[in-house]
Design a protein around this motif. Sequence first.
Motif, mmCIF file in Angstrom:
data_model
loop_
_atom_site.group_PDB
_atom_site.id
_atom_site.type_symbol
_atom_site.label_atom_id
_atom_site.label_comp_id
_atom_site.label_asym_id
_atom_site.label_seq_id
_atom_site.Cartn_x
_atom_site.Cartn_y
_atom_site.Cartn_z
ATOM 1 N N GLU A 1 0.831 -1.194 0.000
ATOM 2 C CA GLU A 1 0.000 0.000 0.000
ATOM 3 C C GLU A 1 0.868 1.248 0.000
ATOM 4 O OE1 GLU A 1 -3.628 2.188 2.477
ATOM 5 O OE2 GLU A 1 -3.005 0.135 2.988
ATOM 6 N N ILE A 2 0.608 2.123 -0.974
ATOM 7 C CA ILE A 2 1.312 3.403 -1.073
ATOM 8 C C ILE A 2 0.298 4.459 -1.496
ATOM 9 C CG2 ILE A 2 3.063 4.743 -2.323
ATOM 10 C CD1 ILE A 2 4.711 2.232 -2.570
ATOM 11 N N GLY A 3 0.191 5.511 -0.737
ATOM 12 C CA GLY A 3 -0.730 6.586 -1.089
ATOM 13 C C GLY A 3 -2.169 6.142 -1.190
ATOM 14 N N GLY A 4 -2.554 5.156 -0.381
ATOM 15 C CA GLY A 4 -3.927 4.669 -0.410
ATOM 16 C C GLY A 4 -4.213 3.695 -1.531
ATOM 17 N N GLU A 5 -3.183 3.321 -2.313
ATOM 18 C CA GLU A 5 -3.344 2.385 -3.419
ATOM 19 C C GLU A 5 -2.513 1.129 -3.168
ATOM 20 O OE1 GLU A 5 -5.352 2.899 -6.018
ATOM 21 O OE2 GLU A 5 -5.880 4.946 -5.449
ATOM 22 N N ARG A 6 -3.034 -0.001 -3.586
ATOM 23 C CA ARG A 6 -2.278 -1.246 -3.534
ATOM 24 C C ARG A 6 -1.540 -1.412 -4.870
ATOM 25 N NH1 ARG A 6 -1.386 -4.051 1.272
ATOM 26 N NH2 ARG A 6 -3.157 -3.677 2.654
ATOM 27 N N LEU A 7 -0.216 -1.520 -4.795
ATOM 28 C CA LEU A 7 0.594 -1.572 -6.003
ATOM 29 C C LEU A 7 1.320 -2.905 -6.130
ATOM 30 C CD1 LEU A 7 2.301 1.955 -5.901
ATOM 31 C CD2 LEU A 7 0.097 1.306 -6.906
ATOM 32 N N ALA A 8 1.477 -3.366 -7.375
ATOM 33 C CA ALA A 8 2.268 -4.563 -7.636
ATOM 34 C C ALA A 8 3.695 -4.329 -7.162
ATOM 35 C CB ALA A 8 2.261 -4.879 -9.129
ATOM 36 N N ALA A 9 4.279 -5.338 -6.534
ATOM 37 C CA ALA A 9 5.607 -5.171 -5.958
ATOM 38 C C ALA A 9 6.423 -6.449 -6.122
ATOM 39 C CB ALA A 9 5.495 -4.804 -4.480
ATOM 40 N N ILE A 10 7.731 -6.270 -6.028
ATOM 41 C CA ILE A 10 8.679 -7.386 -6.027
ATOM 42 C C ILE A 10 9.592 -7.172 -4.828
ATOM 43 C CG2 ILE A 10 10.538 -8.575 -7.256
ATOM 44 C CD1 ILE A 10 9.349 -7.460 -9.861
ATOM 45 N N GLY A 11 9.614 -8.141 -3.912
ATOM 46 C CA GLY A 11 10.449 -8.000 -2.736
ATOM 47 C C GLY A 11 10.080 -6.804 -1.883
ATOM 48 N N GLY A 12 8.793 -6.451 -1.857
ATOM 49 C CA GLY A 12 8.342 -5.346 -1.038
ATOM 50 C C GLY A 12 8.591 -3.973 -1.623
ATOM 51 N N LYS A 13 9.006 -3.915 -2.879
ATOM 52 C CA LYS A 13 9.255 -2.637 -3.548
ATOM 53 C C LYS A 13 8.387 -2.531 -4.798
ATOM 54 C CE LYS A 13 14.049 -2.504 -1.937
ATOM 55 N NZ LYS A 13 15.480 -2.481 -2.327
ATOM 56 N N PRO A 14 7.809 -1.359 -5.066
ATOM 57 C CA PRO A 14 6.903 -1.204 -6.208
ATOM 58 C C PRO A 14 7.582 -1.563 -7.540
ATOM 59 C CG PRO A 14 6.818 0.705 -4.774
ATOM 60 C CD PRO A 14 7.974 -0.112 -4.310
ATOM 61 N N ALA A 15 6.895 -2.355 -8.339
ATOM 62 C CA ALA A 15 7.424 -2.750 -9.647
ATOM 63 C C ALA A 15 6.961 -1.755 -10.717
ATOM 64 C CB ALA A 15 6.935 -4.148 -10.000
ATOM 65 N N PHE A 16 7.819 -1.534 -11.708
ATOM 66 C CA PHE A 16 7.451 -0.632 -12.797
ATOM 67 C C PHE A 16 8.241 -0.982 -14.051
ATOM 68 C CE2 PHE A 16 11.268 1.377 -11.144
ATOM 69 C CZ PHE A 16 11.884 1.974 -12.235
ATOM 70 N N PHE A 17 7.778 -0.506 -15.188
ATOM 71 C CA PHE A 17 8.649 -0.466 -16.361
ATOM 72 C C PHE A 17 8.616 0.928 -16.939
ATOM 73 C CE2 PHE A 17 4.986 -2.348 -19.027
ATOM 74 C CZ PHE A 17 4.783 -1.213 -19.799
ATOM 75 N N LEU A 18 9.527 1.192 -17.847
ATOM 76 C CA LEU A 18 9.599 2.487 -18.508
ATOM 77 C C LEU A 18 9.172 2.346 -19.948
ATOM 78 C CD1 LEU A 18 12.957 4.061 -17.255
ATOM 79 C CD2 LEU A 18 10.654 4.835 -16.718
ATOM 80 N N GLY A 19 8.370 3.296 -20.401
ATOM 81 C CA GLY A 19 7.948 3.324 -21.795
ATOM 82 C C GLY A 19 8.196 4.695 -22.390
ATOM 83 N N LEU A 20 7.845 4.851 -23.650
ATOM 84 C CA LEU A 20 8.017 6.125 -24.343
ATOM 85 C C LEU A 20 6.754 6.971 -24.174
ATOM 86 C CD1 LEU A 20 9.691 4.783 -27.607
ATOM 87 C CD2 LEU A 20 10.803 5.851 -25.627
ATOM 88 N N ARG A 21 6.935 8.242 -23.894
ATOM 89 C CA ARG A 21 5.802 9.136 -23.631
ATOM 90 C C ARG A 21 4.891 9.261 -24.851
ATOM 91 N NH1 ARG A 21 8.441 14.450 -21.079
ATOM 92 N NH2 ARG A 21 6.239 15.006 -20.769
ATOM 93 N N LYS A 22 3.612 9.497 -24.577
ATOM 94 C CA LYS A 22 2.618 9.615 -25.646
ATOM 95 C C LYS A 22 1.837 10.919 -25.507
ATOM 96 C CE LYS A 22 1.939 4.939 -27.285
ATOM 97 N NZ LYS A 22 0.980 3.872 -27.593
ATOM 98 N N PRO A 23 2.387 12.008 -26.029
ATOM 99 C CA PRO A 23 1.658 13.277 -25.990
ATOM 100 C C PRO A 23 0.555 13.289 -27.044
ATOM 101 C CG PRO A 23 3.658 13.526 -27.264
ATOM 102 C CD PRO A 23 3.702 12.136 -26.692
ATOM 103 N N PRO A 24 -0.413 14.192 -26.924
ATOM 104 C CA PRO A 24 -1.415 14.322 -27.994
ATOM 105 C C PRO A 24 -0.763 14.899 -29.244
ATOM 106 C CG PRO A 24 -1.632 16.096 -26.399
ATOM 107 C CD PRO A 24 -0.617 15.152 -25.836
#
Length: 284
Positions: A72-95
Amino acid sequence: MEVNCEGCAGCCIDWRAIAPTSSDHERRGPRRPLDDAYNLVPLMREEVEAFVEAGLGDAMTPRLWHDDSGIEIGGERLAAIGGKPAFFLGLRKPPKPVEPFEIGESEWLPTCTFLDPETLQCRIHGTDLYPMECAEYPGHNCKLGQQTECERVEEAFGGERLLDSEPPEALSGLLLGPQAIGEKVFVYPEPDELSPVVDRMLADELTDEDRAHFVASAAASGPGTTEHNRAVYETVLEQARAADSWVGRSIREWEAMAENSDEPDPSVAERVEAERGAPSTPGW
């Protein structure tokens, strides 16, 4: 694989707003992205480093996921690995003002920052910066038996886009399970810092500083582990903070134009992107 991309760019554009039926295939199952981006391309760690070294640290953005069994972080439950939030990086998509699939008129649609809205071609195609995920698409989908964006475009707008459904034998970027950790899926080293960032991500209000920390975290990741090299983190953080590329500057203008409801004209990409240093497209 053989695909017909001319006049399409369906895998580079969020075209849900013009689709005849709704599609939410990225938001099924127990882990749903916090952001609302569509077809966000995951980058490998070495690709993140290459973008930073090229002065394009401002071209990337993170993705985190909801997970009812996560931390739980900021009132949200987030996917994690080893107790740390998991993420990937992608390329930005502006309009951007684009006209995919020959729909008859241009529209403001979220579009990969490297896609030229006039030619609907990638500005880094065939270069050392071209992401492996893009180069091997739609091979990963075919290998896993999943519908491709080419097929979704065919269903929605007709025509033939996927001309060969046999995936290549070698798919370098198809990392699944533990082998993806530190290479394609990263962990944020300081979970306690993320509470306000999560709020901004949900509101689509991430800052350049937010993105820079995720870029540094990815670059400093150790392959196959959740460990980070602090020296690399600090170095890349400064590089990402200092990034002021044609990408970041053009995104700011695209967002302002779309917010002001300017007439969507793809030809203004010459002024907004090319005159700021964007590379030309390769041609068909």
